[in-house]
Design an enzyme around this catalytic site. Structure first.
Site, PDB file in Angstrom:
ATOM      1  N   ASP A   1       0.816  -1.222   0.000  1.00 35.13           N
ATOM      2  CA  ASP A   1       0.000   0.000   0.000  1.00 35.13           C
ATOM      3  C   ASP A   1       0.850   1.273   0.000  1.00 35.13           C
ATOM      4  O   ASP A   1       0.652   2.166   0.844  1.00 35.13           O
ATOM      5  CB  ASP A   1      -0.921   0.019   1.242  1.00 35.13           C
ATOM      6  CG  ASP A   1      -1.793  -1.232   1.325  1.00 35.13           C
ATOM      7  OD1 ASP A   1      -2.270  -1.685   0.276  1.00 35.13           O
ATOM      8  OD2 ASP A   1      -1.997  -1.746   2.451  1.00 35.13           O
TER       9      ASP A   1
ATOM     10  N   GLU B   1     -11.212   0.668  -3.950  1.00 36.86           N
ATOM     11  CA  GLU B   1     -10.508   1.065  -2.717  1.00 36.86           C
ATOM     12  C   GLU B   1      -9.234   1.820  -3.068  1.00 36.86           C
ATOM     13  O   GLU B   1      -8.926   2.033  -4.245  1.00 36.86           O
ATOM     14  CB  GLU B   1     -10.165  -0.185  -1.890  1.00 36.86           C
ATOM     15  CG  GLU B   1      -9.250  -1.151  -2.611  1.00 36.86           C
ATOM     16  CD  GLU B   1      -9.040  -2.478  -1.880  1.00 36.86           C
ATOM     17  OE1 GLU B   1      -9.761  -2.758  -0.901  1.00 36.86           O
ATOM     18  OE2 GLU B   1      -8.163  -3.237  -2.307  1.00 36.86           O
TER      19      GLU B   1
HETATM   20  C1  6LW Z   1      -5.702  -2.030   1.845  1.00 39.31           C
HETATM   21  C2  6LW Z   1      -6.444  -2.094   0.603  1.00 39.31           C
HETATM   22  C3  6LW Z   1      -5.670  -3.133  -0.005  1.00 39.31           C
HETATM   23  O1  6LW Z   1      -6.208  -1.207   2.820  1.00 39.31           O
HETATM   24  O2  6LW Z   1      -5.424  -4.066   0.927  1.00 39.31           O
HETATM   25  O3  6LW Z   1      -4.305  -3.665  -1.731  1.00 39.31           O
HETATM   26  C4  6LW Z   1      -5.734  -3.488   2.150  1.00 39.31           C
HETATM   27  N1  6LW Z   1      -5.195  -3.024  -1.171  1.00 39.31           N
HETATM   28  O4  6LW Z   1      -6.448  -0.958  -0.176  1.00 39.31           O
HETATM   29  C5  6LW Z   1      -4.751  -3.893   3.165  1.00 39.31           C
HETATM   30  O5  6LW Z   1      -3.452  -3.626   2.720  1.00 39.31           O
END
Ligand code: 6LW
Length: 548
Positions: free
Chosen positions: A48, A206
């Site tokens: 991240d 996300e």
């Molecule tokens: C993070 C989300 C994700 O918050 O995995 O790869 C989660 N993306 O965006 C945990 O790292």
């Protein structure tokens, strides 16, 4: 440059001599530049990533889950060589982790800079949710958390618009990217959060970041989940509230359709940065599957790719090609950063490479009790404890597929159940120890493999009579770990060590363990409950030597 200007010969000669005279004073004018680089730029558990540039420095943060301290921060001047600045969250008051289960705690952070202040915003999914901290110096100290009551969810990001408004963009409780205007002095939301984009239809929209680039608002997110379907998608609008028009080339980055012969997979969760010379770059997470199959044991790592903007104002990542381990590109002037020494001789307090599980019991660790040694005090809290009290464990990331890891341990267990040694830790019930313990009134060296809730076994053991210090060693390769031990010459000497068998890296992979962290290699100590005088375990040194 000069060749392209149409000057009269004399003027050209003057211009040339001025340019030559000024060259040493123009940053980067005559310096070697990055012409190729190797990915990942931050190997091992560094998921991240979020990056910001302030002047000539780039600062990059990663998520850290149940590990303490939290949110590692690195700096670089060329985007390729990174140096640790420690962690953003260094105090228990900033990082309460007692209720953090494996892969709980700190999720994806964002780092931003505005008007002399650095902001790091993230979510403690195990305690109160989203908060941010601020600092004048990215090396710290960082403020106490400012908690945000609002959209819930994860992956918050801040965007400072040029009209003074600040936006909080994040996921919410229902799928979609939520946004609200925020007052960063108080952390209060100034508008109700509302959905600004749902992405392109992939699961789990996300990891959003909002940018203003060449007068337009760009919203970049991830979809598809953090595993093999991961992708980066993007949309733009003339207002920060949208309506957002998706990029016609979405996803702008994904390896979801590349075969496993492509050594990098799961690319996603990205951030963009302009390098000060007008060129753009993306940092993002990815994984390196091993063994010709879908498993990886180092966790999600940080990668870099060049970005160009096309004539229509959409970004093109790595010229639209899959990300390779080696990338040829004209980058910034090379600014190498110091490389970490192989050996930690424990002559100083533990440095930023070292992490604990949850909030550590400070009294269990000392580099002063016996000068030049790290003394660990074992407690009955076992390594398989999933939350609450922290075991005596201090570890660092396994960052390389091939590495030699060793330690010299002085440990004379006096009672059954006292043990200490080296551990490859991936999850409470996925770990390998090579340790020393008291058993049946004698001392032995052993290897224990724990590969699930119901399967934990000692796979090798050897008597180690006496009380002399011993060497413990692990050799990491892509597909296996090999254990060895020996009586203690001053330094670890492979030839003199006795083999203690091997273990599969595969059984510590994310595909087996689940979760978001990567493999750690640590030092640990245990004492049975009710032990009136647990033997301390002292470590003279710890070696981590990459072998690739
Ligand atoms: C993070 C989300 C994700 O918050 O995995 O790869 C989660 N993306 O965006 C945990 O790292």
């Amino acid at each position: 440059m000069i060749a392209r200007l149409r000057l009269r010969p004399r003027a050209a000669a003057v211009a040339l001599s001025v340019a030559v005279a000024l060259a040493p004073f123009i940053a980067g004018a005559d310096e070697p530049r990055i012409t190729s680089y190797r990915n990942p730029v931050l190997p091992g558990f560094h998921p991240d990533p979020s990056v910001v540039r302030v002047g000539e420095w780039f600062y990059l943060v990663n998520s850290s889950f149940e590990m303490f301290p939290g949110v590692p921060i690195h700096r670089s001047r060329d985007l390729v060589h990174w140096e640790s600045l420690g962690h953003v969250l260094t105090r228990d008051s900033q990082l309460p982790l007692a209720t953090a289960k494996p892969s709980g705690g700190i999720f994806a952070p964002t780092i931003r800079y505005h008007a002399g202040i650095y902001y790091m915003i993230t979510t403690n999914v195990s305690h109160r949710g989203t908060f941010f901290v601020t600092a004048k110096d990215p090396a710290g100290p960082w403020s106490e958390p400012i908690w945000i009551t609002g959209p819930g969810g994860i992956d918050p990001s801040l965007f400072f618009d040029d009209d003074g408004k600040v936006y909080l963009t994040s996921t919410g409780s229902a799928p979609g990217i939520y946004q609200a205007q925020i007052d960063v002095a108080s952390g209060k939301l100034l508008t109700p959060p509302r959905i600004v984009w749902k992405g392109t239809g992939g699961r789990y929209p996300e990891g959003p970041h909002l940018y203003k680039i060449a007068g337009r608002y760009y919203l970049m997110i991830s979809e598809g989940g953090t595993e093999y379907g991961h992708m980066v998608t993007l949309a733009r609008a003339s207002s920060p509230w949208g309506p957002f028009e998706p990029c016609p080339r979405n996803p702008i980055l994904t390896h979801r359709d590349t075969p496993l012969s492509q050594p990098i997979q799961a690319t996603g969760h990205a951030d963009l940065v302009e390098d000060g010379e007008g060129n753009w770059w993306m940092v993002f997470l990815g994984i390196r599957p091993q063994g010709g199959y879908y498993w990886h044991n180092l966790g999600r790592e940080t990668f870099l790719a060049p970005v160009r903007w096309d004539a229509q104002g959409w970004p093109v990542v790595n010229e639209g090609k899959p990300i390779a381990l080696d990338t040829q590109v004209r980058g910034l002037p090379v600014r190498a950063s110091p490389t970490a020494p192989v050996r930690d001789g424990f002559d100083a307090p533990l440095g930023p490479a070292w992490n604990f599980l949850r909030n550590p019991v400070r009294a269990s660790y000392s580099t002063t009790e016996r000068r030049g040694w790290l003394t660990l005090h074992g407690t009955p809290v076992p390594l398989d404890q999933a939350d609450g009290a922290s075991p005596t464990f201090v570890g660092r990331r396994q960052e390389h597929l091939r590495a030699r890891i060793g330690a010299r341990i002085d440990f004379a267990p006096a009672r059954e159940g006292q043990e200490a040694g080296l551990v490859l830790y991936r999850a409470p019930q996925q770990r390998y120890e090579i340790g020393v313990r008291g058993i049946g009134g004698r001392r032995e060296v052993f290897v224990r493999q724990t590969v699930g809730k119901y399967l934990s076994t000692v796979t090798a053991s050897a008597p180690a009579p006496g009380k002399d210090p011993l060497i413990l060693q692990i050799e990491a390769e892509p597909n296996r770990y090999t254990f060895a031990w020996g009586p203690s010459p001053e330094r670890s000497d492979k030839g003199a060590l006795q083999p203690m068998g091997s273990a599969e890296t595969r059984l510590l992979s994310t595909e087996v363990t689940g979760g978001f962290i990567g493999t750690y290699v640590g030092l640990y100590a245990l004492a049975p409950s009710g032990d009136p005088s647990p033997a301390p375990a002292a470590f003279d040194w710890f070696d981590y030597e990459k072998q690739e």
